[in-house]
Scaffold this motif. Structure first.
Motif: not given
Lengths: 92, 634
Positions: B568-578
């Protein structure tokens, strides 16, 4: 195992001997190095060393390398006793 | 009795040794005409070509000699040195190793292998030190080996050993200029200013027109907060041609408050080849802002963003300056948007972009954030202005920890510039209430004081520039450090969801960090993905419902290697925090049950130290090529 790995192994054995002398904190003779360090190493060609180095100041390894004692420095440095084939650099 | 050709060769060799390689080369060529495969002649002719700076024919001749006589160690050494000069480090390494295969006790080869073996970021340094130690054993009277070993030991933070090596080099060769300089620099780092001055003065007396010596003398004066003395030395160094001294001239004038002179100097230096334009543009920005010339700054940096300056454009620095202006003028959206697509390892850019993104979030959330002023002006102060522009997230956080420990020990008020850790963590340090004299090279003194190994009169009221970090992290500091470095609760909507998502699908969160980015470029140790994959294959079946989280600055390059664990990477796991994805990754690493860090990465080391939940921390073992557990606190 390439030749350079064998060189590295011979130096590591030299380092082990140096460490032994440092821990002993006194002058250590080649015969004692043989008993306590070299004879126990799987790298060492014990038969050849016993046969060709009665003073135990030249230790023959199973590789083309060995260690020789330097009385002035009271340490061991590697030497080469066998042939190496460098016609192919992959052997290095 | 010598034959005629032997005599001719002996005469040519004598000529060669006497400093006439071209004359000798003519004879070698004549002899080669009769004996075209003679390896000694090919080797000797190669040496003459190398001496004349003709690398390609030299390399060709050495190779031809070695084809005929592969056992010629000297030819391999010369070939390796020519290959290095040509930029072929790998080829050179093969030749040195081949030389050692032939003669494992050849001191000169160990020396060359060691001297060239360390990358800028420390990759290979340990091995290089080992090579140089062997060289020093084999050739104990060669000063250069002790000197080179001393330089590597200093880079490895083994300053006392480094000083011993430089002293050994100088005992062997009292006129060894570089050893005096290196000794002076190492002593300066130890805080031994008077002894360092003696060493550098000795170097200057040996060679008064060497620009590096005046640069180092400048550092010595700067360390003593003698800005006039530092400026004199830096100017001298710049005048003698050392480009690195130019930005130091500008920096020192800026520290003196001589903004007009600093501006004049940077205008003079900017077009010159070799000038550190990046640093100088930062000073230009600071001078313009300090002088209340924001409009002029905007116009200037807008122009410089696209118009070549001395043949080059500096879009990252100019865009960073414009973004900093946006932020200063209360427009974090514009500031963040301006840097959103910029890819660079520039530290100032990193700080401005991250602060802009955090400020944008704060405004969206609608809460106030007012940094305090120094509440107690009677107390001594400490600051570090470099927290805002030298180093990135973890680097600056670790510097902050060292400074805060020191400040608390000596009752100082710690004032900080705007920096990323200060905005992300729930910290409340006051803003700088005024400039303080510079304090570079403070690491040893700071460490000695906070660990308690060096109880001397504390240095106070200073600006500790790039102080770096603790050398070790004792358990005694753990709870304090963790209490300081808590994320502000307002960031929870961005940092908690990835952790929650992982917990929803697994009972054991394994988080692995793989650092790439500039680690490749600067020669830092690289963590091989396969090492972690092999380790995971053994561990995975033993875990209770494991889930793998992968953190990396280059996910596309590393993800595929872990595919069997369905990472799992951030892309899969969380809301974008640009712009702040690194903080989301960081938070997962602080919350995982098992953490695998990247070699030499302060980012994941810091996360592991802050992780109060993990039952296992592991790191790459660069010696064995495996993975080993480590203790975050000693």
């Amino acid at each position: 195992m390439g030749y350079y790995d064998m060189v590295e192994s011979s130096w590591q054995l030299s380092d082990a001997a140096q460490e032994y002398a440092q821990k002993a904190g006194r002058a250590v003779e080649p015969a004692e190095f043989w008993d306590k360090v070299f004879s126990q190493s799987p790298l060492v060609d014990a038969d050849r060393t016993l046969r060709e180095s009665p003073q135990r100041d030249r230790i023959f390894l199973k590789s083309p390398y060995g260690l020789q004692y330097r009385p002035a420095q009271k340490d061991w440095v590697p030497f080469r006793h066998g042939a190496v084939d460098l016609s192919n650099e992959n052997n290095i | 009795m010598k034959t005629t050709s032997d005599q001719v060769l002996a005469d040519a060799l004598a000529d060669h040794r006497a400093g006439h390689p071209e004359r000798a080369a003519t004879v070698y060529r004549r002899l080669l005409a009769d004996d075209p495969g003679n390896p000694d002649l090919l080797h000797l002719l190669g040496i003459t070509q190398r001496q004349a700076g003709r690398l390609t024919p030299a390399i060709d001749l050495f190779r031809r000699a070695l084809k005929r006589a592969p056992q010629m160690v000297e030819a391999r050494l010369n070939l390796a040195n020519a290959l290095v000069a040509q930029g072929d480090a790998a080829g050179a390494r093969t030749q040195w190793q081949a030389g050692l295969v032939l003669d494992p006790a050849h001191g000169a080869v160990w020396h060359s292998l060691g001297a060239s073996g360390a990358g800028h970021g420390g990759a290979g340094r340990e091995n290089a030190i080992r090579c140089l130690r062997r060289a020093a054993r084999l050739l104990p009277d060669k000063a250069e080996i002790h000197h080179d070993l001393g330089i590597l030991l200093r880079q490895d933070d083994r300053i006392e050993e480094a000083i011993t090596c430089q002293r050994q080099a100088l005992a062997l060769e009292p006129g060894f200029l570089s050893a005096w300089m290196s000794l002076g620099n190492a002593l300066l780092e130890m805080g031994e200013v008077a002894t360092a001055a003696q060493a550098l003065e000795r170097a200057a007396s040996l060679s008064p027109a060497t620009p590096e010596i005046w640069f180092n003398m400048g550092n010595l004066h700067y360390r003593s907060a003698d800005l006039a003395g530092a400026l004199r030395c830096y100017r001298r160094s710049a005048q003698l041609g050392l480009a690195a001294a130019r930005s130091r001239v500008v920096a020192t004038l800026f520290d003196q408050g001589e903004d007009a002179a600093a501006e004049a100097a940077l205008v003079e230096y900017l077009p010159l080849e070799g000038t550190d334009v990046s640093s100088i543009l930062e000073y230009l920005y600071a001078i313009l802002i300090r002088g209340g010339r924001a409009a002029q700054a905007r116009s200037l940096f807008t122009r410089l963003e696209t118009v070549p300056f001395a043949g080059r454009i500096y879009p990252v620095e100019c865009r960073t300056a414009l973004s900093a202006l946006d932020l200063l003028e209360g427009d974090p959206n514009a500031a963040a948007a301006r840097l959103e697509t910029v890819r660079s390892d520039n530290c100032w850019m990193f700080t401005v972009r991250s602060l802009a993104a955090l400020e944008r979030t704060r405004r969206q959330q609608g809460w106030r954030w007012q940094r305090p002023y120094n509440p107690d002006t009677a107390r001594p102060r400490l600051t570090s202005t470099s927290l805002g522009n030298r180093g990135r997230f973890a680097h600056n956080v670790l510097e902050y920890v060292l400074l805060r420990l020191y400040a608390e020990k000596h009752g100082c008020v710690l004032e900080t510039p705007d920096w990323v850790g200060g905005a992300y963590f729930d910290l409340d340090d006051p803003v700088p209430s005024g400039p303080l004299p510079p304090w570079p090279f403070a690491r040893r003194v700071l460490n000695g004081s906070v660990i308690g190994t060096r109880e001397v009169e504390p240095v106070l009221d200073r600006d500790a520039l790039s102080p770096l970090f603790l050398y070790e992290y004792p358990e005694a500091f753990r709870d304090r450090m963790r209490s300081w470095l808590q994320p502000r609760p307002q960031w929870k909507p961005w940092i908690d969801p990835p952790v929650d998502a992982l917990r929803a699908v697994g009972r054991t969160v394994v988080a692995i960090h793989i650092r790439r980015g500039d680690f490749l470029q600067y020669g830092y140790p690289i963590t091989e993905t396969q090492t972690y994959v092999d380790w995971l294959r053994g561990l995975w079946p033993t875990l209770d419902k494991p889930v793998l989280y992968l953190a990396s600055d280059d996910i596309p390059a590393v993800r595929a290697a872990f595919r069997e664990f369905r990472p799992v990477t951030l892309h899969d796991a969380g809301p974008a925090w640009p712009g702040l994805e690194f903080l989301q990754d960081f938070h997962v690493l602080t919350q995982a049950d098992i953490v695998g860090i990247s070699a030499a990465s302060g980012f994941s080391q810091l996360a592991a130290r802050l992780n109060a939940r993990a039952r296992l921390l592991v790191e790459p073992d660069m010696k064995t090529g495996g993975i080993k557990p480590f203790q975050a606190w000693v």
